[in-house]
Design a protein around this motif. Sequence first.
Motif, PDB file in Angstrom:
ATOM      1  N   GLN A  75       9.463   1.710  -4.532  1.00 41.38           N
ATOM      2  CA  GLN A  75       8.754   2.649  -5.515  1.00 41.38           C
ATOM      3  C   GLN A  75       8.525   1.911  -6.835  1.00 41.38           C
ATOM      4  OE1 GLN A  75      11.757   5.690  -5.352  1.00 41.38           O
ATOM      5  NE2 GLN A  75      10.617   6.993  -3.957  1.00 41.38           N
ATOM      6  N   ASN A 130       7.583   9.464  -5.793  1.00 41.36           N
ATOM      7  CA  ASN A 130       7.708  10.190  -4.530  1.00 41.36           C
ATOM      8  C   ASN A 130       7.359   9.482  -3.529  1.00 41.36           C
ATOM      9  OD1 ASN A 130       8.453  12.672  -5.785  1.00 41.36           O
ATOM     10  ND2 ASN A 130       6.471  12.639  -7.075  1.00 41.36           N
ATOM     11  N   LYS A 176       6.345   8.271 -11.976  1.00 39.76           N
ATOM     12  CA  LYS A 176       6.495   9.697 -11.151  1.00 39.76           C
ATOM     13  C   LYS A 176       5.989   9.762  -9.834  1.00 39.76           C
ATOM     14  CE  LYS A 176       6.937  14.777 -11.630  1.00 39.76           C
ATOM     15  NZ  LYS A 176       6.809  15.932 -12.579  1.00 39.76           N
ATOM     16  N   GLU A 177       4.588   9.566  -9.720  1.00 39.49           N
ATOM     17  CA  GLU A 177       3.947   9.488  -8.453  1.00 39.49           C
ATOM     18  C   GLU A 177       4.463   8.342  -7.546  1.00 39.49           C
ATOM     19  OE1 GLU A 177      -0.506   8.969  -6.496  1.00 39.49           O
ATOM     20  OE2 GLU A 177      -0.208   8.857  -8.770  1.00 39.49           O
TER      21      GLU A 177
END
Length: 184
Positions: free
Chosen positions: A43, A178, A174-175
């Motif tokens: 991520q 996820n 943040k994207e």
Amino acid sequence: MEILNSLREKTRILHEEIEKDNIAGKIMDHSISLDEYKLLLFQNYVAYKSSESEIARFLPDYSMDKTLRLEKDLKNLGVTDLDLELDFNCDTVAEAIGAAYVVEGSAMGGMLIGKEIRNCDTLKSVGDQYFFSGDRSSMAGWNQFLKYLRSRDFNSEEISAATKKAKQTFLLFKEAFNLELTNC
């Protein structure tokens, strides 16, 4: 320094929200699994790769070292499918500064996380890490960024553009936080 104060104050709540929902908290409380750690690295890799390439277009001395260190850690853990990049762009130097504020500022948290990896029983097998190394040298980019900010004067439009892009950069992270990793 007016630009730094604006960046700090106007992104604080967003920063806290994103930080609170991040897997990295499991490193701090030593409950992370190896697969969760791989996911965290992945991520971060996607977020840094998407943002650092844009920052480097406008800040000539900018180093994409975080992306490279994450790639090295992921490959060492057997994660090789690293083609994903999120849609993110900078159109001005001011926007690149806003993005760099988020990216370089993350080094402080990354250093603290790196110190805790050694205390996670499930991560004992990962060996030395390049991204979450816990080494103070990871702060070099932040210090260079602050030096750059001090060397310039910024008008209100530049401060506004940098602050807006810093918020967008936090949303990029943040994207990325996820995303799922399917080939652990």
